[in-house]
Design a protein around this motif. Sequence first.
Motif, PDB file in Angstrom:
ATOM      1  N   ALA A 113      13.844 -13.605 -52.215  1.00  0.00           N
ATOM      2  CA  ALA A 113      14.205 -13.767 -53.621  1.00  0.00           C
ATOM      3  C   ALA A 113      13.112 -14.465 -54.417  1.00  0.00           C
ATOM      4  N   THR A 114      12.311 -15.269 -53.758  1.00  0.00           N
ATOM      5  CA  THR A 114      11.235 -15.994 -54.445  1.00  0.00           C
ATOM      6  C   THR A 114       9.916 -15.222 -54.450  1.00  0.00           C
ATOM      7  N   ARG A 115       9.850 -14.112 -53.693  1.00  0.00           N
ATOM      8  CA  ARG A 115       8.570 -13.417 -53.535  1.00  0.00           C
ATOM      9  C   ARG A 115       8.626 -11.919 -53.826  1.00  0.00           C
ATOM     10  N   ASP A 117       8.700  -8.222 -55.325  1.00  0.00           N
ATOM     11  CA  ASP A 117       8.136  -7.653 -56.544  1.00  0.00           C
ATOM     12  C   ASP A 117       8.996  -6.483 -57.019  1.00  0.00           C
ATOM     13  N   LEU A 200      18.654 -10.821 -55.561  1.00  0.00           N
ATOM     14  CA  LEU A 200      17.205 -10.653 -55.462  1.00  0.00           C
ATOM     15  C   LEU A 200      16.605 -10.342 -56.830  1.00  0.00           C
ATOM     16  N   ARG A 201      17.273  -9.506 -57.619  1.00  0.00           N
ATOM     17  CA  ARG A 201      16.780  -9.181 -58.962  1.00  0.00           C
ATOM     18  C   ARG A 201      16.723 -10.431 -59.845  1.00  0.00           C
ATOM     19  N   ARG A 203      16.151 -13.310 -58.792  1.00  0.00           N
ATOM     20  CA  ARG A 203      15.254 -14.288 -58.140  1.00  0.00           C
ATOM     21  C   ARG A 203      16.008 -15.586 -57.814  1.00  0.00           C
ATOM     22  N   ASP A 204      17.278 -15.428 -57.447  1.00  0.00           N
ATOM     23  CA  ASP A 204      18.146 -16.571 -57.147  1.00  0.00           C
ATOM     24  C   ASP A 204      18.249 -16.708 -55.632  1.00  0.00           C
ATOM     25  N   SER A 205      17.487 -17.622 -55.061  1.00  0.00           N
ATOM     26  CA  SER A 205      17.447 -17.744 -53.603  1.00  0.00           C
ATOM     27  C   SER A 205      18.770 -18.224 -53.025  1.00  0.00           C
TER      28      SER A 205
END
Length: 234
Positions: A113-115, A117, A200-201, A203-205
């Motif tokens: 989620a943090t990486r 693309d 994931l979209r 970006r919420d880990s």
Amino acid sequence: MTRADSVVDRVIGALVARVENGEFSAGERLPPETDLAADLDVSRLSLREAVRALAGAGVLEVRRGDGTFVTDLRPDRLVRATGSFLELVGEQGIAELFECRRVLEPGATALAATRIDEAALQDLQQRLERMRGLTEPERLVAEDLEFHAAIAAAAGNATLASLTAAVAGRTARVRIWRAIVEHDVLSWTHDQHVAILRALRERDSLAAWTAATTHVVEVEEWVRAHLTSAGGRP
């Protein structure tokens, strides 16, 4: 442990030590068998057994007609080699494999989620749409494995991705069994994957970890319950 076993173990230790101290470097061919056996003061048979064990562990590579070489020793390569041993896990070890999956897969998803693309997100969306129409249990499980492997790859850690894939792959058979006997698996799997992809979209880990944990745990609990009721046999 027999005397033969102890000799082989000693040879394994000696070869590993030479790799670790750089005497045998990655990609290098080992000395001829006769010379190496004499150098280690062991029989050629003991040396062969040690080489076979290290080849199985991914440390050495035996090229027929060309000799024995030290591998590149990348962690992900060694993990893939270790994965072959998981094929030997018996039915009693299935629950432990699911525990491992519960530890590894949510962590890999949270890291992704943090990486991840946009290209990887688009790939996951396409995989999700492809799975929506599947009805064959084998295909569904295979696509599910690929979906999670793609997420682990997006985490950018090849060792973690290999370890996650090695464990998840060894749970495939029992998951196919579940897909055969549970008729709502397709819709359930789709909903869970939607939740994972949404996190994931965004970006919420934390949300990604939670969604992946829910996905894995519900399968694990079902498998544990049915393995028990089936006497340990899927």
